[in-house]
Design an enzyme around this catalytic site. Structure first.
Site, PDB file in Angstrom:
ATOM      1  N   GLU A 112       0.828  -1.211   0.000  1.00  0.00           N
ATOM      2  CA  GLU A 112       0.000   0.000   0.000  1.00  0.00           C
ATOM      3  C   GLU A 112       0.864   1.264   0.000  1.00  0.00           C
ATOM      4  O   GLU A 112       0.566   2.226  -0.714  1.00  0.00           O
ATOM      5  CB  GLU A 112      -0.960   0.000   1.199  1.00  0.00           C
ATOM      6  CG  GLU A 112      -1.961  -1.161   1.210  1.00  0.00           C
ATOM      7  CD  GLU A 112      -2.787  -1.270  -0.060  1.00  0.00           C
ATOM      8  OE1 GLU A 112      -3.019  -0.240  -0.720  1.00  0.00           O
ATOM      9  OE2 GLU A 112      -3.166  -2.396  -0.419  1.00  0.00           O
ATOM     10  N   ASP A 175       3.741  -4.358  -5.855  1.00  0.00           N
ATOM     11  CA  ASP A 175       4.321  -5.593  -5.307  1.00  0.00           C
ATOM     12  C   ASP A 175       5.844  -5.521  -5.309  1.00  0.00           C
ATOM     13  O   ASP A 175       6.499  -5.807  -4.308  1.00  0.00           O
ATOM     14  CB  ASP A 175       3.900  -6.809  -6.149  1.00  0.00           C
ATOM     15  CG  ASP A 175       2.487  -7.290  -5.818  1.00  0.00           C
ATOM     16  OD1 ASP A 175       1.924  -6.829  -4.808  1.00  0.00           O
ATOM     17  OD2 ASP A 175       1.959  -8.128  -6.568  1.00  0.00           O
TER      18      ASP A 175
HETATM   19 ZN   LIG Z   1      -2.683  -2.784  -4.712  1.00  0.00          ZN
END
Ligand SMILES: [Zn+2]
Length: 265
Positions: A112, A175
């Site tokens: 996030e 990611d």
């Molecule tokens: Zn995401």
């Protein structure tokens, strides 16, 4: 769709962003205030402080603009988390329930934070200027009517639901960047992959708990496959902590049922 909008959609955030960092922060603050009004929050101060400690440790290793990051916990059993423009990060209680190590929790939060450092929301807002709710947005963003414009844009941003759904490329980048961030901060990269594995298991066991996640993110299988190599070559790091164990005990369902934490003003 207008020809010019096609051009904007195909350009990366770095190439074109109509939203400055300051505007992004102002919009995010308004959006965060609205989410705070509408979302039941976890009231356990110790748990919230623990989450903030993890967040602070992560953002020390975040690149890009110095955003005023905040970390909040929604009292929601579903396994999900989201980032708002320019700093606010929300983690659902379901993530705390589902994670079995601190590194897994740090992995979700790092993903996030990476959406924020990579300015994915600014990209969404730039794209949204070309859609119906955003037609008037460009003028508002570029204009200078202070907080009112930021509030209007924040409301549109939340109502559109785009804050929950980034594009596939943005998710991949979050990611990758998140994985680097969590390893630099000292956690074991495997934690991120392990949480994807938990999500896959939960989909079979209790689909309602992961429905929102699966509708807004690429499949965990693809994400695991892509991250596997980086995880394999990353150095070993911190997996767990006494603080994590204590947090798990504090939020245990049996404890919640027996003694609901009092609501504080
Ligand atoms: Zn995401």
């Amino acid at each position: 769709m207008l020809l010019s909008s096609v051009a904007v959609w195909s350009l990366s955030v770095d190439a074109i962003s109509l939203v400055s960092v300051e505007q992004e922060i102002a919009i995010g603050k308004q959006a965060d205030a609205q989410v705070r009004e509408e979302t039941p929050q976890l009231r356990d101060v110790e748990t919230i402080n623990y989450i903030r400690t993890i967040g602070r440790r992560l953002v020390r290793h975040a690149s890009g603009a110095k955003y005023p990051y905040t970390f909040s916990v929604a009292d929601d059993r579903t396994i999900n988390a989201f980032a708002l423009p320019g700093g606010p990060v929300w983690v659902h209680r379901g993530v705390l329930d589902a994670a079995t190590t601190e590194a897994q929790l740090a992995g979700v939060m790092a993903h996030e934070v990476a959406h924020i450092t990579r300015r994915h929301a600014a990209g969404q807002l730039t794209k949204a200027t070309m859609t119906s709710w955003g037609l008037g947005l460009l003028g508002a963003v570029l204009g200078n009517d202070g907080g009112a414009a930021a509030a209007r844009i924040a409301a549109g941003y939340l109502a559109s639901g785009i804050f929950l759904k980034f594009g596939r490329d943005d998710e991949r980048e979050a990611d990758r960047v998140g994985l680097q961030m969590m390893t630099r901060a000292g956690w074991e990269a495997r934690g991120m992959v392990e949480l994807f594995e938990i999500l896959r298991r939960e989909q079979a066991r209790d689909p309602g708990r992961v429905e929102a996640f699966f509708s807004t993110h690429p499949s965990p299988r693809d994400r695991i496959a892509r991250l596997q190599q980086e995880v394999a070559k990353s150095r070993r790091g911190r997996r767990d902590s006494a603080e994590f164990r204590r947090m798990k005990a504090r939020i245990a369902p049996s404890r919640r049922a027996a003694k609901p934490s009092p609501r504080r003003p």
